[in-house]
Design a protein around this motif. Structure first.
Motif, PDB file in Angstrom:
ATOM      1  N   GLN A  54     -42.005  34.733  16.785  1.00  0.00           N
ATOM      2  CA  GLN A  54     -41.721  34.036  15.532  1.00  0.00           C
ATOM      3  C   GLN A  54     -42.911  34.017  14.570  1.00  0.00           C
ATOM      4  OE1 GLN A  54     -40.240  30.117  16.465  1.00  0.00           O
ATOM      5  NE2 GLN A  54     -38.904  30.912  18.041  1.00  0.00           N
ATOM      6  N   THR A  55     -44.003  34.650  14.939  1.00  0.00           N
ATOM      7  CA  THR A  55     -45.186  34.622  14.083  1.00  0.00           C
ATOM      8  C   THR A  55     -44.951  35.440  12.818  1.00  0.00           C
ATOM      9  OG1 THR A  55     -46.215  36.528  15.164  1.00  0.00           O
ATOM     10  CG2 THR A  55     -46.750  34.329  16.058  1.00  0.00           C
ATOM     11  N   THR A  56     -45.891  35.309  11.891  1.00  0.00           N
ATOM     12  CA  THR A  56     -45.768  36.008  10.609  1.00  0.00           C
ATOM     13  C   THR A  56     -46.233  37.460  10.677  1.00  0.00           C
ATOM     14  OG1 THR A  56     -47.923  35.197   9.871  1.00  0.00           O
ATOM     15  CG2 THR A  56     -46.001  33.856   9.302  1.00  0.00           C
ATOM     16  N   LEU A  57     -46.773  37.889  11.815  1.00  0.00           N
ATOM     17  CA  LEU A  57     -47.121  39.308  11.975  1.00  0.00           C
ATOM     18  C   LEU A  57     -45.841  40.124  11.975  1.00  0.00           C
ATOM     19  CD1 LEU A  57     -49.774  39.132  14.840  1.00  0.00           C
ATOM     20  CD2 LEU A  57     -50.193  39.899  12.494  1.00  0.00           C
ATOM     21  N   GLU A  58     -45.899  41.295  11.368  1.00  0.00           N
ATOM     22  CA  GLU A  58     -44.753  42.198  11.380  1.00  0.00           C
ATOM     23  C   GLU A  58     -44.449  42.607  12.825  1.00  0.00           C
ATOM     24  OE1 GLU A  58     -42.870  43.277   8.778  1.00  0.00           O
ATOM     25  OE2 GLU A  58     -43.993  41.877   7.532  1.00  0.00           O
ATOM     26  N   PRO A  59     -43.186  42.907  13.139  1.00  0.00           N
ATOM     27  CA  PRO A  59     -42.832  43.261  14.521  1.00  0.00           C
ATOM     28  C   PRO A  59     -43.660  44.406  15.120  1.00  0.00           C
ATOM     29  CG  PRO A  59     -40.846  42.856  13.258  1.00  0.00           C
ATOM     30  CD  PRO A  59     -42.003  42.820  12.281  1.00  0.00           C
ATOM     31  N   ALA A  79     -54.852  36.108  12.194  1.00  0.00           N
ATOM     32  CA  ALA A  79     -55.923  36.263  13.188  1.00  0.00           C
ATOM     33  C   ALA A  79     -55.652  35.370  14.404  1.00  0.00           C
ATOM     34  CB  ALA A  79     -57.280  35.933  12.569  1.00  0.00           C
ATOM     35  N   LEU A  80     -55.217  34.143  14.144  1.00  0.00           N
ATOM     36  CA  LEU A  80     -54.910  33.236  15.251  1.00  0.00           C
ATOM     37  C   LEU A  80     -53.632  33.658  15.975  1.00  0.00           C
ATOM     38  CD1 LEU A  80     -55.954  29.870  13.618  1.00  0.00           C
ATOM     39  CD2 LEU A  80     -57.103  31.086  15.487  1.00  0.00           C
ATOM     40  N   GLU A  81     -52.712  34.284  15.259  1.00  0.00           N
ATOM     41  CA  GLU A  81     -51.504  34.806  15.905  1.00  0.00           C
ATOM     42  C   GLU A  81     -51.840  35.966  16.846  1.00  0.00           C
ATOM     43  OE1 GLU A  81     -48.435  33.510  12.322  1.00  0.00           O
ATOM     44  OE2 GLU A  81     -49.146  35.588  12.420  1.00  0.00           O
ATOM     45  N   VAL A  82     -52.845  36.752  16.492  1.00  0.00           N
ATOM     46  CA  VAL A  82     -53.325  37.803  17.398  1.00  0.00           C
ATOM     47  C   VAL A  82     -53.841  37.151  18.679  1.00  0.00           C
ATOM     48  CG1 VAL A  82     -55.111  39.565  17.745  1.00  0.00           C
ATOM     49  CG2 VAL A  82     -53.789  39.527  15.610  1.00  0.00           C
TER      50      VAL A  82
END
Length: 193
Positions: A78-83, A169-172
């Protein structure tokens, strides 16, 4: 440790921990949650529509670990990073940690997302990616892993310069944590395809 690892590889148990099943225990509703996880892992009951892949089901030896992984991977999705960027994080961790089952599963996911073979091959071979923005994700993931999160300011600035945010960065980091858990558990249990 070899004996412990062999024992784990030889046995997959769907017994839930006592702390999950005691009446009046610390985990309200834990009996139902444990039963749902066991049923889903085994492919039984109403939960079997969402049957777990066999390597993931193998994690049901520890229902706490399985529950945690499923929750974390759901949050990461559900993060904002692209799939495709999320899959670059996962594949970078899986290749680095030599989790062949994760590499195979997420190679399939990359293909489902329409990623080209050059991207998949480069990730498998630990080479820079042709897409500079996706390669920034790969490089940043490796930097976070190498420095246990204490990356240099230059690495953060480089990542941000490709249009990513501090949130990304935190989603990584979330992806690294989630899939480090998965790769380590898969290797410990000898999960295969």
């Amino acid at each position: 440790m070899k004996a412990c690892s062999s024992a784990l590889k030889a046995r997959v148990s769907f017994n839930c921990p006592a702390s999950w099943t005691r009446r009046g225990g610390r985990h309200p509703g834990a009996r139902r949650r444990a039963a749902r996880l066991r049923a889903r892992a085994a492919g039984r009951g109403p939960a079997c529509r969402r049957r777990l892949a066999p390597p993931v089901a193998r994690l049901a030896t520890s229902l706490h670990l399985l529950d945690g992984f499923l929750k974390l991977s759901g949050i990461f999705e559900q993060t904002t990073l692209e799939p495709v960027a999320r899959e670059v994080v996962v594949m970078t961790v899986a290749v680095r940690n030599e989790c062949h089952v994760c590499v195979a599963m997420h190679t399939g996911k990359l293909r489902e997302l329409g990623a080209d073979e050059g991207l998949v091959t480069a990730l498998h071979e630990r080479r820079p990616l042709a897409d500079p923005k996706l390669d920034a994700v790969r490089r940043f993931t490796l930097a976070v892993l190498a420095k246990a999160g204490g990356v240099e300011d230059e690495a953060v600035k480089d990542f941000l310069s490709y249009g990513y945010t501090e949130q990304n960065a935190l989603e990584v980091v979330l992806g690294i944590g989630t899939y480090t858990l998965s790769t380590f558990a898969n290797r410990l249990t000898g999960a295969g395809l």
